[in-house]
Design a protein around this motif. Structure first.
Motif, PDB file in Angstrom:
ATOM      1  N   ALA A  78       0.650  -0.639   0.047  1.00  0.00           N
ATOM      2  CA  ALA A  78      -0.210   0.624   0.118  1.00  0.00           C
ATOM      3  C   ALA A  78       0.599   0.805   0.092  1.00  0.00           C
ATOM      4  O   ALA A  78       0.357   2.051  -0.063  1.00  0.00           O
ATOM      5  N   LEU A  79       2.008   1.390   0.021  1.00  0.00           N
ATOM      6  CA  LEU A  79       3.276   2.441   0.369  1.00  0.00           C
ATOM      7  C   LEU A  79       3.693   2.765  -1.181  1.00  0.00           C
ATOM      8  O   LEU A  79       3.710   1.966  -1.469  1.00  0.00           O
ATOM      9  N   ASP A  80       3.492   4.179  -1.581  1.00  0.00           N
ATOM     10  CA  ASP A  80       4.451   4.684  -2.522  1.00  0.00           C
ATOM     11  C   ASP A  80       5.511   5.015  -2.233  1.00  0.00           C
ATOM     12  O   ASP A  80       6.031   3.893  -1.412  1.00  0.00           O
ATOM     13  N   LYS A  81       6.280   4.814  -3.814  1.00  0.00           N
ATOM     14  CA  LYS A  81       7.816   5.387  -3.790  1.00  0.00           C
ATOM     15  C   LYS A  81       8.113   6.507  -2.270  1.00  0.00           C
ATOM     16  O   LYS A  81       9.135   6.052  -2.024  1.00  0.00           O
ATOM     17  N   LYS A  82       7.470   7.834  -2.126  1.00  0.00           N
ATOM     18  CA  LYS A  82       7.334   8.652  -1.282  1.00  0.00           C
ATOM     19  C   LYS A  82       7.782   7.597   0.296  1.00  0.00           C
ATOM     20  O   LYS A  82       8.716   8.154   1.411  1.00  0.00           O
ATOM     21  N   ASP A  83       7.041   7.301   0.676  1.00  0.00           N
ATOM     22  CA  ASP A  83       6.315   6.246   2.095  1.00  0.00           C
ATOM     23  C   ASP A  83       7.643   5.191   2.743  1.00  0.00           C
ATOM     24  O   ASP A  83       8.143   5.412   3.145  1.00  0.00           O
ATOM     25  N   VAL A  84       8.034   5.364   0.899  1.00  0.00           N
ATOM     26  CA  VAL A  84       8.536   3.877   1.135  1.00  0.00           C
ATOM     27  C   VAL A  84       9.709   3.912   1.377  1.00  0.00           C
ATOM     28  O   VAL A  84      10.481   3.779   2.754  1.00  0.00           O
ATOM     29  N   LEU A  85      10.138   5.228   0.853  1.00  0.00           N
ATOM     30  CA  LEU A  85      12.080   5.402   1.032  1.00  0.00           C
ATOM     31  C   LEU A  85      11.646   5.895   2.984  1.00  0.00           C
ATOM     32  O   LEU A  85      13.016   6.047   3.451  1.00  0.00           O
ATOM     33  N   ILE A  86      11.004   7.025   3.078  1.00  0.00           N
ATOM     34  CA  ILE A  86      10.532   7.619   4.749  1.00  0.00           C
ATOM     35  C   ILE A  86      10.593   6.683   5.201  1.00  0.00           C
ATOM     36  O   ILE A  86      11.656   6.282   6.429  1.00  0.00           O
ATOM     37  N   ASN A  87       9.640   5.234   5.403  1.00  0.00           N
ATOM     38  CA  ASN A  87       9.558   3.876   5.884  1.00  0.00           C
ATOM     39  C   ASN A  87      10.694   3.781   5.985  1.00  0.00           C
ATOM     40  O   ASN A  87      11.453   2.803   7.159  1.00  0.00           O
ATOM     41  N   GLY A  88      11.868   3.960   4.950  1.00  0.00           N
ATOM     42  CA  GLY A  88      13.113   2.876   5.155  1.00  0.00           C
ATOM     43  C   GLY A  88      14.430   3.819   5.954  1.00  0.00           C
ATOM     44  O   GLY A  88      15.038   3.221   6.855  1.00  0.00           O
ATOM     45  N   VAL A  89      14.300   4.542   5.521  1.00  0.00           N
ATOM     46  CA  VAL A  89      15.573   5.060   6.302  1.00  0.00           C
ATOM     47  C   VAL A  89      15.018   5.425   7.325  1.00  0.00           C
ATOM     48  O   VAL A  89      16.386   5.710   8.320  1.00  0.00           O
ATOM     49  N   MET A  90      13.752   6.171   8.312  1.00  0.00           N
ATOM     50  CA  MET A  90      13.278   5.244   9.754  1.00  0.00           C
ATOM     51  C   MET A  90      13.893   4.443  10.182  1.00  0.00           C
ATOM     52  O   MET A  90      13.628   4.269  10.621  1.00  0.00           O
ATOM     53  N   GLY A  91      13.468   3.117   9.452  1.00  0.00           N
ATOM     54  CA  GLY A  91      13.660   2.048  10.187  1.00  0.00           C
ATOM     55  C   GLY A  91      15.118   2.314   9.959  1.00  0.00           C
ATOM     56  O   GLY A  91      15.040   0.552  11.142  1.00  0.00           O
ATOM     57  N   LEU A  92      15.589   2.040   8.797  1.00  0.00           N
ATOM     58  CA  LEU A  92      17.149   2.278   8.931  1.00  0.00           C
ATOM     59  C   LEU A  92      17.963   2.740  10.535  1.00  0.00           C
ATOM     60  O   LEU A  92      18.590   2.419  11.644  1.00  0.00           O
ATOM     61  N   CYS A  93      17.918   3.726  10.645  1.00  0.00           N
ATOM     62  CA  CYS A  93      18.060   4.861  12.449  1.00  0.00           C
ATOM     63  C   CYS A  93      16.993   3.849  13.495  1.00  0.00           C
ATOM     64  O   CYS A  93      17.991   4.061  14.573  1.00  0.00           O
ATOM     65  N   GLY A  94      16.238   3.197  13.682  1.00  0.00           N
ATOM     66  CA  GLY A  94      15.048   2.716  14.587  1.00  0.00           C
ATOM     67  C   GLY A  94      16.012   1.443  14.724  1.00  0.00           C
ATOM     68  O   GLY A  94      16.039   1.301  16.111  1.00  0.00           O
ATOM     69  N   GLU A  95      16.918   0.401  13.492  1.00  0.00           N
ATOM     70  CA  GLU A  95      17.108  -0.576  13.695  1.00  0.00           C
ATOM     71  C   GLU A  95      18.960  -0.593  14.387  1.00  0.00           C
ATOM     72  O   GLU A  95      19.082  -1.520  15.223  1.00  0.00           O
ATOM     73  N   ALA A  96      19.271   0.925  13.676  1.00  0.00           N
ATOM     74  CA  ALA A  96      20.427   1.155  13.993  1.00  0.00           C
ATOM     75  C   ALA A  96      20.232   1.287  15.851  1.00  0.00           C
ATOM     76  O   ALA A  96      21.347   0.764  16.860  1.00  0.00           O
ATOM     77  N   GLY A  97      19.564   2.056  16.602  1.00  0.00           N
ATOM     78  CA  GLY A  97      19.504   1.816  17.591  1.00  0.00           C
ATOM     79  C   GLY A  97      19.134   1.079  18.659  1.00  0.00           C
ATOM     80  O   GLY A  97      19.581   0.594  19.415  1.00  0.00           O
ATOM     81  N   GLU A  98      18.587   0.316  18.408  1.00  0.00           N
ATOM     82  CA  GLU A  98      18.300  -1.539  19.115  1.00  0.00           C
ATOM     83  C   GLU A  98      19.637  -2.405  18.715  1.00  0.00           C
ATOM     84  O   GLU A  98      20.156  -2.704  19.220  1.00  0.00           O
ATOM     85  N   ALA A  99      20.285  -2.293  17.789  1.00  0.00           N
ATOM     86  CA  ALA A  99      21.717  -2.728  17.615  1.00  0.00           C
ATOM     87  C   ALA A  99      22.573  -2.078  18.695  1.00  0.00           C
ATOM     88  O   ALA A  99      22.945  -3.262  19.104  1.00  0.00           O
TER      89      ALA A  99
END
Length: 108
Positions: free
Chosen positions: A17-38
């Motif tokens: 359901a995500l468009d490319k802009k939302d995929v980009l936003i989700n991806g970058v936010m997810g990278l930050c969040g998962e790096a924080g969990e690591a």
């Protein structure tokens, strides 16, 4: 498995359901969040006396990989190209291998 094969398999779990802009936003936010969990796993080991939870850290690294694959997809770039460009940059920066002096005095 190649990086591009990983990217294709990982993307089968992407929210369609995500468009490319939302995929980009989700991806970058997810990278930050998962790096924080690591880093939280490592923090517990270094600062709180826990044994290093290797299995948890490996899981978090996998989550980082997933979000990296998603972000690359949002940019219409294969994951192998992202990694190849990074290696090219590192080879140019450190042609003889890492050097503290070259790190300190490097040109961008």
């Amino acid at each position: 498995m190649t990086l591009n094969e990983y990217q294709q398999l990982a993307l089968t779990t992407l929210n369609p359901a995500l468009d490319k802009k939302d995929v980009l936003i989700n991806g970058v936010m997810g990278l930050c969040g998962e790096a924080g969990e690591a880093i939280d796993v490592v923090k517990k080991h270094l600062a709180q006396g826990h044994e290093l939870d290797r299995e948890e850290l490996i899981k978090e690294l996998g989550d980082v990989a997933w979000y990296l694959a998603e972000t690359a997809f949002a940019l219409d770039v294969p994951l192998e190209e992202v990694c190849r460009r990074n290696i090219d940059k590192l080879k140019a920066r450190y042609p003889e291998g890492f050097s503290a002096d070259k790190s300190i005095h490097r040109a961008e």
